[in-house]
Design a protein around this motif. Structure first.
Motif, short mmCIF file in Angstrom:
data_model
loop_
_atom_site.label_atom_id
_atom_site.label_comp_id
_atom_site.label_asym_id
_atom_site.label_seq_id
_atom_site.Cartn_x
_atom_site.Cartn_y
_atom_site.Cartn_z
N UNK A 1 -6.52 7.44 13.37
CA UNK A 1 -6.13 6.14 13.92
C UNK A 1 -4.69 5.86 13.53
N UNK A 2 -3.86 5.57 14.51
CA UNK A 2 -2.43 5.39 14.22
C UNK A 2 -2.15 4.17 13.35
N UNK A 3 -3.12 3.29 13.17
CA UNK A 3 -2.95 2.11 12.33
C UNK A 3 -3.64 2.26 10.96
N UNK A 4 -4.15 3.45 10.67
CA UNK A 4 -4.87 3.68 9.41
C UNK A 4 -3.93 3.50 8.21
N UNK A 5 -4.50 3.07 7.11
CA UNK A 5 -3.80 2.83 5.84
C UNK A 5 -2.81 1.69 6.06
N UNK A 6 -3.26 0.48 5.75
CA UNK A 6 -2.55 -0.73 6.18
C UNK A 6 -1.49 -1.28 5.23
N UNK A 7 -1.59 -0.99 3.95
CA UNK A 7 -0.67 -1.66 3.01
C UNK A 7 0.18 -0.66 2.24
N UNK A 8 1.31 -1.12 1.72
CA UNK A 8 2.14 -0.22 0.90
C UNK A 8 1.41 0.30 -0.32
N UNK A 9 0.56 -0.52 -0.96
CA UNK A 9 -0.16 -0.05 -2.15
C UNK A 9 -1.25 0.95 -1.78
N UNK A 10 -1.80 0.87 -0.56
CA UNK A 10 -2.75 1.90 -0.12
C UNK A 10 -2.02 3.23 0.08
N UNK A 11 -0.83 3.17 0.67
CA UNK A 11 -0.04 4.40 0.84
C UNK A 11 0.31 5.01 -0.52
N UNK A 12 0.71 4.18 -1.47
CA UNK A 12 1.05 4.67 -2.82
C UNK A 12 -0.18 5.27 -3.50
N UNK A 13 -1.33 4.66 -3.30
CA UNK A 13 -2.57 5.16 -3.88
C UNK A 13 -2.85 6.59 -3.40
N UNK A 14 -2.66 6.83 -2.11
CA UNK A 14 -2.88 8.18 -1.56
C UNK A 14 -1.91 9.17 -2.20
N UNK A 15 -0.64 8.79 -2.33
CA UNK A 15 0.34 9.69 -2.95
C UNK A 15 -0.05 10.01 -4.39
N UNK A 16 -0.50 9.01 -5.13
CA UNK A 16 -0.91 9.23 -6.53
C UNK A 16 -2.23 9.98 -6.64
N UNK A 17 -3.08 9.86 -5.62
CA UNK A 17 -4.39 10.51 -5.64
C UNK A 17 -4.25 12.01 -5.82
#
Length: 162
Positions: free
Chosen positions: A141-157
């Motif tokens: 989904x082109x709108x998946x991962x809605x917030x900056x902290x969600x994006x950062x969480x994925x990078x840290x994951x």
């Protein structure tokens, strides 16, 4: 806190097998594993065929019971999981089971929390953490991962121990 319902062994769900790769919300991971993302506010997709054999529900409060095995991971809307170590364990289990089962990851809307969880599963499947959000946006989904902290969480994951 997670909960499993009903109490059944892995792989004991209805009919076995995995998703149709062209089905609604189905993400194909680089390994070939298939995992479906979905918004719980919408009914099961009409073309879904058999129901999930295992689901992870990402919600701030306890979800209603479903007739297949499901885990609840406390994850408030627009936020991050309440327990990050537990989230890693639950998502690792979802990735493992997706090798031969119909695994579904779902939040209320199917984009923010679901997209974030799918991106984390993509990291477990070998997608570099810095590319995982783009991968999920391209293939789910082109709108998946809605917030900056969600994006950062994925990078840290990607840097966490399994």
């Amino acid at each position: 806190m997670t909960e499993t319902q009903p109490d059944s062994p892995p792989g004991s769900g209805t009919g076995g097998g995995t998703w149709d790769p062209g089905g609604a919300g189905v993400l194909t991971l680089p390994s070939g594993r298939l995992i479906r993302g979905r918004g719980l506010r919408r009914p099961l997709p009409a073309d879904a065929g058999a129901p999930p054999t295992y689901a992870v529900h990402l919600l701030g409060k306890r979800p209603p019971a479903v007739p297949w095995e499901a885990r609840w991971l406390r994850w408030p809307d627009f936020r991050l999981p309440a327990d990050r170590a537990e989230a890693r364990a639950v998502l690792t289990e979802a990735w493992r089971r997706a090798a031969g089962e119909r695994v579904e990851i779902a939040c209320y809307g199917g984009r923010g929390r679901t997209g974030t969880a799918l991106a984390c599963v993509a990291v477990l499947d070998g997608v570099p953490p810095e590319d995982a959000v783009a991968y999920v946006r391209r293939h789910y989904d082109r709108h998946a991962v809605e917030t900056p902290w969600q994006r950062a969480y994925v990078r840290r994951f990607g840097g966490q121990e399994p």
